[in-house]
Design an enzyme around this catalytic site. Structure first.
Site, PDB file in Angstrom:
ATOM      1  N   CYS A  75       0.865  -1.179   0.000  1.00  0.00           N
ATOM      2  CA  CYS A  75       0.000   0.000   0.000  1.00  0.00           C
ATOM      3  C   CYS A  75       0.903   1.231   0.000  1.00  0.00           C
ATOM      4  CB  CYS A  75      -0.863  -0.025   1.264  1.00  0.00           C
ATOM      5  SG  CYS A  75      -1.835   1.473   1.528  1.00  0.00           S
ATOM      6  N   CYS A 189      -0.683   3.806  -6.522  1.00  0.00           N
ATOM      7  CA  CYS A 189      -1.584   3.185  -5.545  1.00  0.00           C
ATOM      8  C   CYS A 189      -1.702   1.745  -6.003  1.00  0.00           C
ATOM      9  CB  CYS A 189      -2.949   3.855  -5.565  1.00  0.00           C
ATOM     10  SG  CYS A 189      -4.225   2.926  -4.685  1.00  0.00           S
TER      11      CYS A 189
END
Ligand code: DGL
Length: 269
Positions: A75, A189
């Site tokens: 992440c 992302c």
């Protein structure tokens, strides 16, 4: 003697699966645990303080339950905000995920790069640093999109994801001054590579998309190079665990996508 300790991948949602894919290709017999903080999702609209307070505590609980050999913060939002705090809290090797600005700068011919991440990631000083170090001669345009995170989650649940919504997200980059010169977009992302084809189709002109997945997979393989993994032939092929901080209908709807990636068992933390 083999060592069955897993590699634990952590994200707010399904994004970390874009790191799992290239890692499985390199380590086909390794045991993985996929952990998603569904109760805290999405991270991209949270404050730095919330993420820094939440993630190390959760990882401590996950490490205690699953005893991993290595943790992958799959992440960008959590990595760019909390990696030092996570490393300080855990007595384990931790691999983070950072925006792939360096490879993008290596590829861009127009010297104009788009960075697509969450709102929380694109405002980090970490991105300024990467830009100054690796793309100082480029114009680097950034756009944070919670919408694209939601689209990737919907896609993995088999829900409709209309093309015009991807085009609108990309407008956040291409409609900026100088945005028409973008030739490389960093998917900063981990959710976004899961919808890379949708993004490519929605782009107003051909662009290359890059992300950190392949590089992180190589790093994981290097760090675990001395491991002897159990013979996967003795296992069913999709018996790895996916664990959620909240396990309800939205998470159960991910079961087919998770099983297809080797995570046939769902648990709640
Ligand atoms: N997948 C995450 C990232 O790489 C965060 C998505 C979200 O929860 O907003 O930044």
């Amino acid at each position: 003697m083999h060592d069955d300790r897993p590699i634990l991948f952590f994200d707010s949602g399904v994004g970390g699966l874009s790191i799992v894919g290239p890692t499985r290709a390199l380590l086909p017999t390794a045991r993985f645990v996929y952990a998603a903080d569904s109760a805290g999702f999405p991270y991209g609209t949270r404050s730095e303080a919330e993420i820094a307070a939440r993630v190390p505590v959760l990882l401590g609980r996950l490490a205690e339950r699953y005893r991993p050999r290595l943790i992958v913060i799959a992440c960008n939002t959590a990595s760019t905000i909390a990696l030092p705090a996570i490393r300080a809290a855990l007595d384990l090797p931790v691999v983070g995920t950072v925006p792939a600005i360096k490879p993008a700068a290596g590829l861009s011919v127009t010297r104009t790069i788009g960075v697509l991440g969450t709102e929380a990631t694109v405002r980090q000083a970490y991105v300024d640093d990467l830009t100054a170090r690796f793309a100082a001669d480029c114009t680097v345009l950034r756009h944070g999109s919670a919408e694209l995170v939601a689209l990737a989650e919907a896609h993995l649940r088999g829900l409709p994801t209309p093309p015009d919504r991807f085009a609108a997200v990309l407008g956040g980059l291409f409609d900026q001054p100088g945005g028409d010169r973008i030739d490389v977009i960093v998917n900063a992302c981990t959710h976004f590579p899961l919808v890379a084809d949708h993004l490519a189709r929605a782009a107003p002109h051909p662009v290359r998309f890059v992300d950190g997945g392949p590089g992180i997979a190589r790093r994981i393989a290097w760090l675990t190079r001395d491991s002897v993994w159990p013979d996967r032939g003795q296992r069913s092929g999709n018996d790895d665990v996916a664990v959620f901080t909240r396990l309800g209908d939205p998470e159960l709807a991910l079961a087919p996508a998770l099983a297809a990636r080797g995570f046939g068992r769902l648990e709640s933390l």
